[in-house]
Design a protein around this motif. Sequence first.
Motif, PDB file in Angstrom:
ATOM      1  N   LEU A  95       0.826  -1.202   0.000  1.00 30.82           N
ATOM      2  CA  LEU A  95       0.000   0.000   0.000  1.00 30.82           C
ATOM      3  C   LEU A  95       0.864   1.258   0.000  1.00 30.82           C
ATOM      4  O   LEU A  95       0.487   2.277  -0.576  1.00 30.82           O
ATOM      5  CB  LEU A  95      -0.928   0.002   1.213  1.00 30.82           C
ATOM      6  CG  LEU A  95      -2.026  -1.062   1.170  1.00 30.82           C
ATOM      7  CD1 LEU A  95      -2.856  -1.016   2.443  1.00 30.82           C
ATOM      8  CD2 LEU A  95      -2.923  -0.856  -0.039  1.00 30.82           C
ATOM      9  N   ALA A  96       2.057   1.159   0.623  1.00 29.50           N
ATOM     10  CA  ALA A  96       2.890   2.361   0.760  1.00 29.50           C
ATOM     11  C   ALA A  96       3.322   2.880  -0.613  1.00 29.50           C
ATOM     12  O   ALA A  96       3.343   4.092  -0.837  1.00 29.50           O
ATOM     13  CB  ALA A  96       4.096   2.036   1.616  1.00 29.50           C
ATOM     14  N   TRP A  97       3.673   1.982  -1.539  1.00 31.89           N
ATOM     15  CA  TRP A  97       4.190   2.490  -2.805  1.00 31.89           C
ATOM     16  C   TRP A  97       3.101   3.119  -3.661  1.00 31.89           C
ATOM     17  O   TRP A  97       3.406   3.787  -4.649  1.00 31.89           O
ATOM     18  CB  TRP A  97       4.961   1.408  -3.560  1.00 31.89           C
ATOM     19  CG  TRP A  97       4.132   0.348  -4.219  1.00 31.89           C
ATOM     20  CD1 TRP A  97       3.893  -0.895  -3.748  1.00 31.89           C
ATOM     21  CD2 TRP A  97       3.465   0.432  -5.488  1.00 31.89           C
ATOM     22  NE1 TRP A  97       3.103  -1.586  -4.621  1.00 31.89           N
ATOM     23  CE2 TRP A  97       2.820  -0.790  -5.712  1.00 31.89           C
ATOM     24  CE3 TRP A  97       3.335   1.422  -6.448  1.00 31.89           C
ATOM     25  CZ2 TRP A  97       2.072  -1.056  -6.832  1.00 31.89           C
ATOM     26  CZ3 TRP A  97       2.578   1.140  -7.576  1.00 31.89           C
ATOM     27  CH2 TRP A  97       1.970  -0.075  -7.759  1.00 31.89           C
ATOM     28  N   HIS A  98       1.838   2.953  -3.252  1.00 31.98           N
ATOM     29  CA  HIS A  98       0.785   3.653  -3.987  1.00 31.98           C
ATOM     30  C   HIS A  98       0.843   5.156  -3.758  1.00 31.98           C
ATOM     31  O   HIS A  98       0.177   5.909  -4.461  1.00 31.98           O
ATOM     32  CB  HIS A  98      -0.585   3.105  -3.592  1.00 31.98           C
ATOM     33  CG  HIS A  98      -0.875   1.774  -4.207  1.00 31.98           C
ATOM     34  ND1 HIS A  98      -0.320   0.611  -3.727  1.00 31.98           N
ATOM     35  CD2 HIS A  98      -1.637   1.427  -5.267  1.00 31.98           C
ATOM     36  CE1 HIS A  98      -0.728  -0.395  -4.459  1.00 31.98           C
ATOM     37  NE2 HIS A  98      -1.526   0.057  -5.402  1.00 31.98           N
ATOM     38  N   LEU A  99       1.623   5.572  -2.750  1.00 32.06           N
ATOM     39  CA  LEU A  99       1.774   7.002  -2.535  1.00 32.06           C
ATOM     40  C   LEU A  99       2.654   7.626  -3.617  1.00 32.06           C
ATOM     41  O   LEU A  99       2.583   8.829  -3.859  1.00 32.06           O
ATOM     42  CB  LEU A  99       2.399   7.261  -1.154  1.00 32.06           C
ATOM     43  CG  LEU A  99       1.502   6.917   0.036  1.00 32.06           C
ATOM     44  CD1 LEU A  99       2.275   7.100   1.324  1.00 32.06           C
ATOM     45  CD2 LEU A  99       0.267   7.811   0.034  1.00 32.06           C
ATOM     46  N   ALA A 100       3.505   6.808  -4.253  1.00 36.95           N
ATOM     47  CA  ALA A 100       4.460   7.357  -5.222  1.00 36.95           C
ATOM     48  C   ALA A 100       3.761   8.076  -6.380  1.00 36.95           C
ATOM     49  O   ALA A 100       4.073   9.242  -6.660  1.00 36.95           O
ATOM     50  CB  ALA A 100       5.373   6.243  -5.723  1.00 36.95           C
ATOM     51  N   PRO A 101       2.813   7.433  -7.083  1.00 39.66           N
ATOM     52  CA  PRO A 101       2.152   8.178  -8.158  1.00 39.66           C
ATOM     53  C   PRO A 101       1.400   9.394  -7.656  1.00 39.66           C
ATOM     54  O   PRO A 101       1.307  10.412  -8.342  1.00 39.66           O
ATOM     55  CB  PRO A 101       1.200   7.147  -8.781  1.00 39.66           C
ATOM     56  CG  PRO A 101       1.067   6.068  -7.792  1.00 39.66           C
ATOM     57  CD  PRO A 101       2.327   6.040  -7.006  1.00 39.66           C
ATOM     58  N   LEU A 102       0.875   9.281  -6.426  1.00 37.46           N
ATOM     59  CA  LEU A 102       0.180  10.441  -5.860  1.00 37.46           C
ATOM     60  C   LEU A 102       1.152  11.605  -5.673  1.00 37.46           C
ATOM     61  O   LEU A 102       0.882  12.743  -6.077  1.00 37.46           O
ATOM     62  CB  LEU A 102      -0.441  10.038  -4.526  1.00 37.46           C
ATOM     63  CG  LEU A 102      -1.174  11.123  -3.763  1.00 37.46           C
ATOM     64  CD1 LEU A 102      -2.354  11.628  -4.561  1.00 37.46           C
ATOM     65  CD2 LEU A 102      -1.632  10.616  -2.409  1.00 37.46           C
ATOM     66  N   VAL A 103       2.316  11.305  -5.098  1.00 37.81           N
ATOM     67  CA  VAL A 103       3.319  12.349  -4.875  1.00 37.81           C
ATOM     68  C   VAL A 103       3.798  12.895  -6.217  1.00 37.81           C
ATOM     69  O   VAL A 103       3.930  14.116  -6.402  1.00 37.81           O
ATOM     70  CB  VAL A 103       4.493  11.771  -4.056  1.00 37.81           C
ATOM     71  CG1 VAL A 103       5.647  12.746  -4.014  1.00 37.81           C
ATOM     72  CG2 VAL A 103       4.033  11.425  -2.657  1.00 37.81           C
ATOM     73  N   LEU A 104       4.028  11.982  -7.168  1.00 40.53           N
ATOM     74  CA  LEU A 104       4.503  12.406  -8.483  1.00 40.53           C
ATOM     75  C   LEU A 104       3.486  13.331  -9.147  1.00 40.53           C
ATOM     76  O   LEU A 104       3.831  14.387  -9.702  1.00 40.53           O
ATOM     77  CB  LEU A 104       4.742  11.170  -9.344  1.00 40.53           C
ATOM     78  CG  LEU A 104       5.381  11.393 -10.700  1.00 40.53           C
ATOM     79  CD1 LEU A 104       6.804  11.910 -10.524  1.00 40.53           C
ATOM     80  CD2 LEU A 104       5.390  10.106 -11.515  1.00 40.53           C
ATOM     81  N   ALA A 105       2.236  12.935  -9.077  1.00 40.36           N
ATOM     82  CA  ALA A 105       1.204  13.746  -9.717  1.00 40.36           C
ATOM     83  C   ALA A 105       1.076  15.104  -9.046  1.00 40.36           C
ATOM     84  O   ALA A 105       0.927  16.129  -9.710  1.00 40.36           O
ATOM     85  CB  ALA A 105      -0.131  13.005  -9.669  1.00 40.36           C
ATOM     86  N   LEU A 106       1.126  15.087  -7.714  1.00 42.34           N
ATOM     87  CA  LEU A 106       1.008  16.366  -7.016  1.00 42.34           C
ATOM     88  C   LEU A 106       2.196  17.273  -7.339  1.00 42.34           C
ATOM     89  O   LEU A 106       2.040  18.479  -7.525  1.00 42.34           O
ATOM     90  CB  LEU A 106       0.909  16.127  -5.506  1.00 42.34           C
ATOM     91  CG  LEU A 106      -0.398  15.461  -5.055  1.00 42.34           C
ATOM     92  CD1 LEU A 106      -0.389  15.236  -3.553  1.00 42.34           C
ATOM     93  CD2 LEU A 106      -1.594  16.325  -5.449  1.00 42.34           C
ATOM     94  N   ALA A 107       3.387  16.679  -7.423  1.00 45.94           N
ATOM     95  CA  ALA A 107       4.563  17.470  -7.775  1.00 45.94           C
ATOM     96  C   ALA A 107       4.412  18.037  -9.184  1.00 45.94           C
ATOM     97  O   ALA A 107       4.728  19.207  -9.447  1.00 45.94           O
ATOM     98  CB  ALA A 107       5.809  16.599  -7.674  1.00 45.94           C
ATOM     99  N   GLY A 108       3.918  17.206 -10.091  1.00 44.39           N
ATOM    100  CA  GLY A 108       3.720  17.666 -11.465  1.00 44.39           C
ATOM    101  C   GLY A 108       2.695  18.786 -11.534  1.00 44.39           C
ATOM    102  O   GLY A 108       2.873  19.775 -12.255  1.00 44.39           O
ATOM    103  N   LEU A 109       1.634  18.623 -10.757  1.00 47.91           N
ATOM    104  CA  LEU A 109       0.610  19.673 -10.746  1.00 47.91           C
ATOM    105  C   LEU A 109       1.197  20.981 -10.216  1.00 47.91           C
ATOM    106  O   LEU A 109       0.922  22.067 -10.732  1.00 47.91           O
ATOM    107  CB  LEU A 109      -0.574  19.226  -9.879  1.00 47.91           C
ATOM    108  CG  LEU A 109      -1.490  18.169 -10.496  1.00 47.91           C
ATOM    109  CD1 LEU A 109      -2.514  17.714  -9.467  1.00 47.91           C
ATOM    110  CD2 LEU A 109      -2.199  18.739 -11.711  1.00 47.91           C
TER     111      LEU A 109
END
Lengths: 638, 303
Positions: free
Chosen positions: A496-510
């Motif tokens: 479950l922890a690595w599901h944060l990676a795309p979230l962080v990536l997307a937020l950084a991109g935004l």
Amino acid sequence: MLAIAVAVAGGAARSGSALAAEASIRAEISPREILAGETARLVVRITGTRSASPPSLPPIDGLEPGARSQQTSFNIVNGSMSSEIAWSWSLLAMRPGDFVIPPMQVDAGGTTLTTEPLSLRVVAAGQPPSSGAAGGAGGAASAGSRGGPGPGSATVPAGEEPPAVASLEIRIPDRELFVGESVPGSLVLAIREGVRVSDVEQPQLVGDAFTVTRPNDRQPDQTTATIGGRNYHLVIFPIAISPIRPGVHDLAASEVIHAVLPRERDRRRGPDDDPFSDSFFSGFFGEPRKLDVKARPLVLRVLPLPAEGRPADFSGAIGRFTIEATATPASVALGDPITQRVIVRGEGNLDRVEPVPLASDADWKVYPGTSRVETTDPLGVRGAKVFEQAIVPQRADLATAPTRRFNYFDPAERRYVSLETQPVAIAIAPPTGGAAAPGAGSTAPGAPAAPGAAGVDAAPAPETDTRSRDELAPNAIDPGEPVRDWKPLVRRPGWLAWHLAPLVLALAGLGWARHARRRDADPALRIEREARRLAEQRDDEMARARSAGDAGAWFSAARRAVQEAIAPRRGAAATSLGADAAVAALGDGRDLRLGDEVRAFFAAADAASYAGTRTDPAAIATWESRVDALLRDLRRPA
Amino acid sequence: MRRARLERPDRRAPRALLAAPLATRRDPARGESSAFARLAVVAAIATLAACSSPAARAADSANAGAEGDAFTRANAADAAGRSAEAADAFAAIVRDRGSSPEVLLNLGNASARAGRTGEAILAWERALVLDPGNAEVSANLRALRRRANLPEAPDDAWSRLVARFGADGWARIGSGAWIAGWLCLLAAALAGDRLSGRPTLRRLVRLSLPAAFAIVALAILAERSALADLERAVVLGDGGGLRSAPFASATQGQAVLAGEIVVPERTHEGWILVTTAAGKSGWIESSRAGRIGELPGPSPSGD
């Protein structure tokens, strides 16, 4: 009202003061004689005190008390005040007999008062009550019985003891049972007329040697019956039981109902009745009671299926059945499939009904079949099981479809029965189109037909030995990759922890995209970017001119670079800046050396551009470092 | 027979071990002075791996060979009608080497032929955990339940959908949709005005975002159901009915059949409180219930 009154502490309470000086207690029960299933009211009164601890009614086997109620009253007569506290219970008679209400103690202001024991007679339903007692049927005890009328019956054998408030009965055929058979029956809940019952649910069957089948989502049947002169409402729950092991086993049933009993005593109100126990206190219908209704357990003898006479291909079907078969179409070309339908009808464990399987032979090629159960009763005990199977004739001289056999055990006759279908006539024509007929030499009997021949290519593959033996898929021949210590993915660490990676990536991109949009929208930054772009462009032009040794082009590019470096300060178009305007744009606080250098450069550039002579390429070397320094100074942020 | 996608953590470990020093080599924070030391570590580990891998592979190969022999012998015993012996042998393979859909299928087959209905149902249910939607295993379950008068498994559309992919399948679907959703969002943000001139692509990006998160929501719901299914247990052996309390002398109620699916509620000193498909609750011995999600295998310590 006939009552027993016992004065424990003497006399009537009287005193000149506000309250009576002495407390007294008395207990009453009314009526003294009732029928089983009826209620009597027990009242304990204490006078001469304004507070007392409530008495505790000890448990009495055969009498079921309802909730205790309390009433306090004050009377003032000629200035004399008296008080009374009364507690009351309704007692439901669960069985006939003579009962004694034991003495009860009450603590009244430090004084312990004790009631006298009271007696209550409960007579069985159907037994004439002694004088003074009300008649009627009833009895709280309930009993189950075996056999008797079937489900939906509204008659009860004469002489049978009528139930009290409610009873439960298990009704199944009165015979020995066999392991595996499905025995239809019912559970009958009888509720005395006038008793209001809520939340009637399926009674519970208790017996670990049986499985029970109940119809799904079906309301129980309901009817009425007269038992012992009283009317009863019957709720009938159909069930089917199936013994799972031989032996002698108990089968019991129970049901918990919430019943509101009618007030019996209204019909027997006498002159001594106490209004305290009137409907004002107990409600119009009386008190709701939780009744545990149990059926009389049945002792059932379960026998194993006899080994003697058991056919080798017995499938486990138990009951009574008939069999019939059809074959369609009745006329086919050789090699064309025929659908043989076998229907077994009757009553029993339909799920175990299985005709003796057909096997491919020289006459017929047999394909796996399908089956379905069509029941006509909610329990699935009565109905038909239909088997359909594709069979392909292998010879043109066959006149009938293969007959089918079916064996079952008849529990009533206690013997195995073997049935066989009547032969069904068919007509087989040679194959059309000149294809060679199987059996005519082109295809060995029983061998797979060639694809496309005689229309059997679309048929499923013939049964394998394994599947026809026990309906199970064949064993795997490769052990596969073993898994050790398997856990669901979501329960593995880190999943479950690595599901944060795309979230962080997307937020950084935004965030970055938002920043880029704001940056693009800033006019100062836009001018700065444009200036930088132009500067790079001019630098490239100067570099190319220098490489080509074209001094005119170099000075032209350098002039544009200087103009574009100065123009934003003046807010004017770069091409319109001459030497004077450029120096003026540097402002009053300018470096004098810088202004002189700009002026000198413009002069040199003008000479190179407008003198009409070809400028010596060596001039580039002369001016290159100076222009670089000049542009560095001009492009430096203010 | 379809193969489940299986993870082999024991074989990933050496690769990770080699990756570690290679990663440090790219670390610019370290000076060139340590380059020789790093190379030495890499060489040492590579040498170690080169020496140990053949041995490990040989051991694996030997184990696989032994397993294959045991598997073949168990199949032969089953084919010869010695189903109880075959069931024991398949169970030993599972215990020693771990579970696979194929061995569990055969274990179920042999158990069913040996009359061990509970063990057969449990083995097949576990095979479906590893290989959801396996048609042969599903057909076996249906046939045995019919034969043993056991309640049929739920066959509504939702149950079929959940069972089609299983817990891990839904976890992967949900993860994929989760990543795709955020990537779509990221792409839309980064593309910015560049999408304005391409209405089809813009519409596609706009639709893909809610679609991805709808799939995530569906996968979460399905995953919850699938995990709940893993918590169910299968009754092993005909040992009487449900007891009213967790001790041997407690009153027995409704009978539970071997192979029935029950839902464990809680345990107490060797007893387990279960609820049957018919909604009846009661206690049975813990040894009479096998949890579907607990796949047998060698203990992590290698005992």
